[in-house]
Enzyme design. Structure first.
Site, PDB file in Angstrom:
ATOM      1  N   THR A  19      -0.860   0.539 -10.289  1.00  0.00           N
ATOM      2  CA  THR A  19      -2.131  -0.075  -9.916  1.00  0.00           C
ATOM      3  C   THR A  19      -3.013   0.858  -9.081  1.00  0.00           C
ATOM      4  O   THR A  19      -4.159   0.548  -8.804  1.00  0.00           O
ATOM      5  CB  THR A  19      -1.901  -1.432  -9.214  1.00  0.00           C
TER       6      THR A  19
ATOM      7  N   GLU B  57       0.824  -1.211   0.000  1.00  0.00           N
ATOM      8  CA  GLU B  57       0.000   0.000   0.000  1.00  0.00           C
ATOM      9  C   GLU B  57       0.859   1.263   0.000  1.00  0.00           C
ATOM     10  O   GLU B  57       0.558   2.232  -0.694  1.00  0.00           O
ATOM     11  CB  GLU B  57      -0.959   0.024   1.199  1.00  0.00           C
TER      12      GLU B  57
ATOM     13  N   ASP C  65      -4.259 -10.226  -8.420  1.00  0.00           N
ATOM     14  CA  ASP C  65      -4.530  -9.256  -9.498  1.00  0.00           C
ATOM     15  C   ASP C  65      -3.364  -8.468 -10.081  1.00  0.00           C
ATOM     16  O   ASP C  65      -2.939  -8.671 -11.222  1.00  0.00           O
ATOM     17  CB  ASP C  65      -5.644  -8.288  -9.061  1.00  0.00           C
TER      18      ASP C  65
ATOM     19  N   GLU D   7     -12.078  -0.487 -10.509  1.00  0.00           N
ATOM     20  CA  GLU D   7     -11.649  -1.437 -11.551  1.00  0.00           C
ATOM     21  C   GLU D   7     -12.552  -1.499 -12.792  1.00  0.00           C
ATOM     22  O   GLU D   7     -12.060  -1.642 -13.914  1.00  0.00           O
ATOM     23  CB  GLU D   7     -11.496  -2.846 -10.955  1.00  0.00           C
TER      24      GLU D   7
ATOM     25  N   ARG E  50       0.560   3.701  -3.265  1.00  0.00           N
ATOM     26  CA  ARG E  50      -0.100   4.994  -3.052  1.00  0.00           C
ATOM     27  C   ARG E  50       0.910   6.121  -2.827  1.00  0.00           C
ATOM     28  O   ARG E  50       0.844   7.163  -3.474  1.00  0.00           O
ATOM     29  CB  ARG E  50      -1.058   4.922  -1.862  1.00  0.00           C
TER      30      ARG E  50
HETATM   31  C1  DMJ Z   1      -6.414   0.109  -5.089  1.00  0.00           C
HETATM   32  O1  DMJ Z   1      -5.681   0.452  -3.988  1.00  0.00           O
HETATM   33  C2  DMJ Z   1      -5.562  -0.540  -6.127  1.00  0.00           C
HETATM   34  O2  DMJ Z   1      -6.220  -0.521  -7.338  1.00  0.00           O
HETATM   35  C3  DMJ Z   1      -5.190  -1.945  -5.787  1.00  0.00           C
HETATM   36  O3  DMJ Z   1      -4.474  -2.553  -6.824  1.00  0.00           O
HETATM   37  C4  DMJ Z   1      -6.426  -2.746  -5.526  1.00  0.00           C
HETATM   38  N1  DMJ Z   1      -7.333  -2.129  -4.633  1.00  0.00           N
HETATM   39  C5  DMJ Z   1      -7.579  -0.732  -4.663  1.00  0.00           C
HETATM   40  C6  DMJ Z   1      -8.830  -0.297  -5.388  1.00  0.00           C
HETATM   41  O4  DMJ Z   1      -9.882  -1.141  -5.384  1.00  0.00           O
END
Ligand code: DMJ
Length: 639
Positions: A614, A261, A394, A528, A265
């Site tokens: 992501t 995370e 994922d 998503e 982020r």
């Molecule tokens: C986000 O923090 C990112 O997309 C992560 O890869 C998956 N979960 C959340 C959003 O749903």
């Protein structure tokens, strides 16, 4: 004056004896050797060293890796020189690089922007940019000598914000884009008012949420929003965010953070902010934070553990992860950011760490070609056989294809791993429902669970962006698959009362893209499905994707907008909604950004130049052929 010749002594015209000349020459050559040698020992002589040594030889490796790193060999070579590792397995093959940017656009960027509002926007953006040049680097491990921001900008094909900040010509689309911008401003203003400096806004109780994902780090919504605010031209808000990062983002925290995370982020957010604005502040913070993540890799295999104390560097695995394992989607979602950390700091350690992960994953046996979600960082073996394209797996797949694209299509191992994995996924997980919907099931040691998570809906976009680079005869097949999956995810939205999709939907016991369990009915502002709409729009320009995006905007407005922000909802199947009181930071970073891009022209953050991490933070494609091109270097140096 008369020079008298002394008996028995030969003298030159200067009157020196041969032995004196010899001594003088000896002294002179000693002096030259001393001066030359000193260049290599002076601590700040990087610029001079670069004249004599290759870029990678001058960089210290700050943290030892607990594992073998064949990549070290690669990093010592010029970046555009093709090679395969001796073992041939996890070696990196680099192709010669692609075309150069056709023109330098920078001088034309402001001129091309249309309309008064746009001019103001560009003006205030360029003010911010020139101010940024005054920010002095605190040099937290970032080597500003070696990365040239100007050179990087010259190597882009297009201006990052497009010719007119991506403003669409069609008035209705532009109105929709303005609506999304308003939503961002509303979400931001409320965060600022009630939760400033905290990680997320609680919009019902009007206070801040800190949570336990980011250790002691604060301001997740601020760092996650920087690039969204910037591309939307919300410059007052962007400047507030920048000021907060400058004065209040304290990286000396001592809490327990999720490596994943914090990386996607904070590191991702800071990197994007740097690449978009050129503000040294963001680069230095990103590298400083990156350094703090490195101890998580000190395991027998070099596979990092999921949790790290940013102060002490102690790391451990999540309590819920079986047998102390690390999670595929976590340790497999570091590559893009870490390669950029090396790019900016010239410190190879970041790339070494992620290439080591790559190497292990490449080598290890995979059941049916699939990658299970849990791996032991001690033994390097899979811990159990649960495979998912949704949660826990994922973004590992996402980062394979994006690593390839971000390397300017030179990282052939990433490419190979991606398409091989995709084949295994198609052979084992992709299913068609009785009603004709294509979906990704989950796999539990050979038994299929006919469930698809909202998280897995990113895969429509992923398969779409990879369609061009697999086998040419499979291009259309991949585009069709991407469209089918995106369609299924849209169905999961249209089949609910709120027109928002559940956390997970099923295809068994008569269900078709609907949640059958109460615990799966919530929607937490996730991006998503919209992410896939955005990619599919860019790839096909089929207007249905913009329509679907607009349906989502209307649903968000109707059911998630509350008086003081946006909130997730507990049950998408009832219109008398119950809110979860949380405005997730990814709503600002991803959901609203993807919506804005969906209603913008394709040259706003063009996919020719950028890949999105992501968390939807744009990172530039690394064009080594251009970056190392002499003409570019000379042009940049002469400015
Ligand atoms: C986000 O923090 C990112 O997309 C992560 O890869 C998956 N979960 C959340 C959003 O749903």
């Amino acid at each position: 004056m008369v020079f008298r010749k002394l008996p028995g002594v030969s003298a030159s015209g200067m009157g020196l004896r041969l032995s004196q000349k010899f001594m003088f020459l000896l002294f002179l050559s000693g002096l030259v050797t001393l001066c030359f040698g000193a260049l290599f020992f002076l601590p700040d002589s990087v610029r001079l060293k670069r004249i004599f040594l290759s870029k990678t030889e001058i960089q210290p490796v700050t943290v030892g890796s607990g594992s073998e790193n064949d990549v070290r060999e690669h990093l010592k070579r010029p970046k555009d020189q093709g090679m395969t590792s001796a073992k041939g397995e996890a070696g990196i093959k680099l192709k010669s690089q692609s075309r150069k940017p056709p023109v330098s656009y920078e001088a034309t960027e402001v001129r091309l922007a249309g309309g008064k509002a746009q001019e103001d926007l560009n003006l205030s953006r360029s003010k911010t940019e020139s101010a940024s040049e005054k920010v002095t680097s605190s040099n937290h491990g970032a080597n500003s000598d070696t990365f040239s921001y100007k050179k990087f900008r010259r190597c882009l094909f297009k201006p990052p914000l497009g010719r007119d900040n991506g403003r669409p010509v069609d008035p209705q689309t532009n109105e929709r884009r303005e609506k999304v911008r308003e939503m961002m401003k509303f979400a931001w203003d409320n965060y600022k008012r009630y939760a400033w400096g905290k990680n997320e806004l609680r919009p019902l109780t009007r206070n801040g949420h800190i949570g336990n994902m980011f250790g002691g780090l604060r301001g997740a919504s601020i760092v996650d929003s920087l690039d969204t605010l910037y591309i939307m031209g919300l410059m007052d808000e962007y400047n507030d965010a920048k000021e907060w990062v400058k004065t209040s983002l304290d990286l000396n925290s001592n809490g327990e953070a999720s490596l994943f995370e914090v990386n996607i982020r904070y590191v991702g957010g800071l990197l994007s902010a740097y690449y978009l604005t050129g503000e040294e502040l963001f680069k230095n913070k990103a590298v400083e934070l990156g350094e703090k993540l490195l101890p998580a890799f000190n395991t027998p295999t070099g596979i990092p553990r999921g949790v790290i104390n940013l102060g002490s560097g102690t790391s451990w695995s999540w309590g819920w992860a079986s047998a102390g394992s690390s999670i595929l989607a976590e340790f497999g979602t570091l590559h893009l950011e870490f390669v950029h950390l090396t790019e900016l700091s010239s410190n190879p350690v970041y790339t070494e760490k992620v290439m080591n992960i790559r190497k292990l994953l490449n080598k290890i046996e995979k059941p049916h070609g699939l990658y299970p979600n849990f791996l032991s960082p001690v033994s390097g073996n899979w811990v159990q056989h649960h495979v998912s394209i949704g949660g826990l797996g994922d973004s590992f797949y996402e980062y394979l294809i994006k690593s390839y694209l971000m390397s300017d299509k030179t990282d052939d191992d990433a490419k190979k791993m991606y398409y091989t994995a995709l084949e295994a996924i198609e052979a084992n997980l992709v299913q068609k429902s009785p009603g004709g919907l294509t979906y990704m099931a989950e796999w539990r040691g050979g038994i299929l669970d006919h469930k698809m998570g909202h998280l897995a809906c990113f895969s429509g976009g992923m398969i779409g962006i990879g369609a061009d680079d697999g086998a040419p005869e499979k291009r259309q097949h991949y585009l069709d698959l991407a469209a089918e999956i995106t369609h299924t995810c849209h169905e999961s939205y249209t089949r609910s009362a709120t027109k928002l999709g559940p956390e997970a939907f099923r295809f068994d016991s008569g269900a078709e893209a609907t949640a059958t369990r109460l615990s799966d009915r919530y929607y937490i502002l996730r991006p998503e499905v919209i992410e896939s709409y955005m990619y599919m729009w860019r790839l096909t320009h089929d207007p249905k994707y913009r329509e679907w995006g607009w349906e989502a905007v209307e649903a968000l407005e109707q059911h998630c907008r509350v008086e003081s922000g946006f909130s997730g909802i507990r049950d998408v199947y009832t219109t008398s909604v119950s809110h979860d009181n949380m405005q997730q930071s990814f709503f600002l970073s991803e959901t609203l950004k993807y919506l804005y891009l969906l209603f913008s022209d394709d040259d706003l953050l063009s996919l020719e130049d950028w890949v999105f991490n992501t968390e939807a933070h744009p990172l530039p494609i690394i064009r080594n052929s251009c970056l190392q091109d002499d003409a570019t270097q000379e042009k940049t140096a002469s400015e």
